[in-house]
Design an enzyme around this catalytic site. Structure first.
Site, PDB file in Angstrom:
ATOM      1  N   TYR A 143       0.699  -1.331   0.076  1.00 28.88           N
ATOM      2  CA  TYR A 143       0.194   0.113  -0.005  1.00 28.88           C
ATOM      3  C   TYR A 143       0.939   1.156  -0.064  1.00 28.88           C
ATOM      4  CZ  TYR A 143      -3.634   3.115   1.601  1.00 28.88           C
ATOM      5  OH  TYR A 143      -4.196   4.485   1.908  1.00 28.88           O
ATOM      6  N   ASP A 246       9.341   2.409   0.055  1.00 28.73           N
ATOM      7  CA  ASP A 246       8.281   3.177   0.632  1.00 28.73           C
ATOM      8  C   ASP A 246       8.421   3.022   2.003  1.00 28.73           C
ATOM      9  OD1 ASP A 246       5.977   4.558   1.786  1.00 28.73           O
ATOM     10  OD2 ASP A 246       4.651   3.457   0.566  1.00 28.73           O
ATOM     11  N   LYS A 274       4.755   8.667   8.790  1.00 26.35           N
ATOM     12  CA  LYS A 274       4.340   8.687  10.027  1.00 26.35           C
ATOM     13  C   LYS A 274       5.040   9.002  11.321  1.00 26.35           C
ATOM     14  CE  LYS A 274       1.278   5.311   7.921  1.00 26.35           C
ATOM     15  NZ  LYS A 274      -0.240   4.813   8.215  1.00 26.35           N
TER      16      LYS A 274
HETATM   17  N1  PMP Z   1       2.704   4.052   2.214  1.00 24.90           N
HETATM   18  C1  PMP Z   1       2.636   3.238   3.412  1.00 24.90           C
HETATM   19  C2  PMP Z   1       3.687   2.148   3.277  1.00 24.90           C
HETATM   20  C3  PMP Z   1       1.535   3.335   4.134  1.00 24.90           C
HETATM   21  O1  PMP Z   1       1.441   2.469   4.976  1.00 24.90           O
HETATM   22  C4  PMP Z   1       0.709   4.367   4.062  1.00 24.90           C
HETATM   23  C5  PMP Z   1      -0.563   4.800   5.065  1.00 24.90           C
HETATM   24  N2  PMP Z   1      -0.785   3.547   5.990  1.00 24.90           N
HETATM   25  C6  PMP Z   1       0.977   5.423   3.147  1.00 24.90           C
HETATM   26  C7  PMP Z   1       1.812   5.125   2.063  1.00 24.90           C
HETATM   27  C8  PMP Z   1      -0.013   6.669   2.861  1.00 24.90           C
HETATM   28  O2  PMP Z   1       0.290   7.568   3.894  1.00 24.90           O
HETATM   29  P1  PMP Z   1      -0.819   8.324   4.016  1.00 24.90           P
HETATM   30  O3  PMP Z   1      -2.069   7.900   4.829  1.00 24.90           O
HETATM   31  O4  PMP Z   1      -0.158   9.650   5.063  1.00 24.90           O
HETATM   32  O5  PMP Z   1      -1.192   9.217   2.735  1.00 24.90           O
END
Ligand code: PMP
Length: 436
Positions: A143, A246, A274
């Site tokens: 994701y 990511d 995060k």
């Molecule tokens: N990349 C990863 C690996 C994530 O876990 C998430 C959110 N869980 C995102 C991108 C997207 O981040 P955001 O919700 O801050 O847009």
């Protein structure tokens, strides 16, 4: 029995009047009778609108690394905002935040943004501009946020995964994504070293990037097999593809230098969000000088009104200062390992087939399977309804992981020995009656 107390229910009804399904992010919806409304949080705890206390293992899906409302971070932000937060110029705090992020992450250059979604969106554009190629490789189950390019074949894909494990078909996860977007994404199986080699050999000339979660933070913390990330690095070097880690979940959580440090592999671009700001909204993408310098005013766009704003920058400087100068992550491993081993032992004593997944700062487990999962299809063999029912019982007793086992249990510095001990007592108690 509903998870909502009387006040929570009343608030939730108000929320439904103004927000579709009463939430501002679909993942927060647990159903009409069970969706929470939270009034406050401190350290490892959340309180709902009925003032019922929960030990929080969701931690906002990862951002809280020091504990909720950490005093030093809150004070730093409080001081900073007195001086204004938005200037449409580089500000002094922003420079300090940039210096810390680049140093701790081991990257040459960084640009700040505001969410994980934005970070992966910009990183992809930079990779495309750098290579002059349009497609990218994404792994089944990973994701990367909610922009149209990446919302394919996540772990939340409705129904069964389409296509074979070897050649998954690009499948959008949401209505509203233009059909043509599927032309830009190549979906690969995670952890299949031979297959990725074949796929890259076929597609490299049109592939700008390989985008990967170095640990599957959205599939129970499924780990890369030894050699998998190394193979991606090798293929990207060989074919001039940009390797994007990511690290929105792993960054500043599994090590101060994230997965790059943990696995000792350097990506070309990395995304963070995060844990970087302990719950304040801030994100970043960065990486190697030559790739990041593709960004060029008027030519290759990275802009944003809120980028580098005072709130996020103050939170970042304060959070990273603590992480860099105190052995917070080591402590999280120690207590997280206790919790993980404790849960493992409890399930074993109850005779429940299970397998633990992930690393101590973000771990999960699958019920009804005993083989370590290596991709989302493996994990989907676990009994997810059983997991949901079991964790629902935990929530009733004040221990709150996410009910979907694909979303890991997150640990923070405020989950100290006594919190872990208390939580394990509850988990054991619940397990004894639930699995009897
Ligand atoms: N990349 C990863 C690996 C994530 O876990 C998430 C959110 N869980 C995102 C991108 C997207 O981040 P955001 O919700 O801050 O847009």
């Amino acid at each position: 029995m509903s998870l909502q107390g009387q006040q929570t229910r009343a608030y939730y009804q108000r929320a439904r009047e103004v927000f579709p399904y009463g939430v501002n992010s679909n993942f927060r919806y647990w159903g009409e009778d069970d969706t929470f409304v939270i009034s406050r949080a401190k350290g490892p705890y959340l309180w709902d609108a009925d003032d019922k206390r929960y030990t929080d293992f969701r931690l906002a899906f990862g951002p809280i690394i020091l504990g909720h409302a950490n005093e030093r971070v809150v004070n730093a932000v409080t001081e900073a905002i007195k001086n204004g937060t938005q200037f449409a110029f580089t500000n002094t705090l922003e420079i300090e935040a940039g210096e810390r992020v680049t140093r701790m992450a081991g990257i040459d250059k960084v640009r700040f943004t505001n969410s994980g979604t934005e970070a992966t969106m910009h990183a992809l554009r930079v990779a495309r501009a750098y290579t002059g190629r349009e497609k990218f490789i994404k792994f089944e189950g990973c994701y990367h946020g909610v922009h149209d390019y990446v919302l394919f074949n996540t772990a939340n894909s409705p129904g069964e995964a389409l296509g074979s494990r070897r050649s998954p078909l690009p499948t959008p996860v949401s209505s509203g994504i233009p059909r043509g977007m599927a032309d830009y994404v190549i979906i690969a199986p995670y952890n299949d070293i031979e297959r990725i080699e074949e796929m890259v050999a076929q597609s490299w000339h049109e592939t700008a990037a390989i985008l990967v979660e170095p640990i599957m933070g959205n599939v129970a913390g499924v780990m890369p097999k030894p050699g998998f990330l190394e193979k991606l690095r090798e293929l990207c070097d060989k074919y001039g593809i940009v390797l994007i880690f990511d690290e929105v979940k792993t960054g500043f959580r599994i090590a101060n230098g994230g997965a790059q440090e943990y696995f000792n592999i350097k990506a070309d671009l990395v995304t963070y969000a995060k844990a970087m700001g302990n719950g304040f909204p801030v994100a970043a993408f960065g990486g190697k000088e030559k790739v990041m310098m593709t960004i060029e005013p008027g030519q290759m766009i990275h802009t944003g009104t809120f980028n580098g704003n005072g709130v996020g920058m103050a939170a970042t400087v304060a959070t990273l200062d603590i992480l860099e100068n105190e052995s917070i992550i080591d402590q999280i491993y120690e207590w997280g390992t206790k919790l993980m081993n404790g849960i493992d032992g409890i399930l074993t004593r109850q005779g429940v087939p299970h397998v633990m997944t992930g690393v101590a700062p973000m771990f999960s487990f699958g019920l009804g399977i005993e083989q370590t999962p290596h991709d989302v299809r493996d994990y989907n063999k676990a009994d997810q309804m059983l997991y949901e029912h079991f964790t629902t019982e935990l929530v009733k007793r004040g221990v709150m992981p996410e009910l979907d086992g694909k979303e890991p249990w997150f640990m923070c510095a405020a989950h100290d020995e006594s919190v872990i001990h208390e939580s394990l007592n509850v988990i054991e108690d619940v397990a004894k009656s639930f699995f009897k």
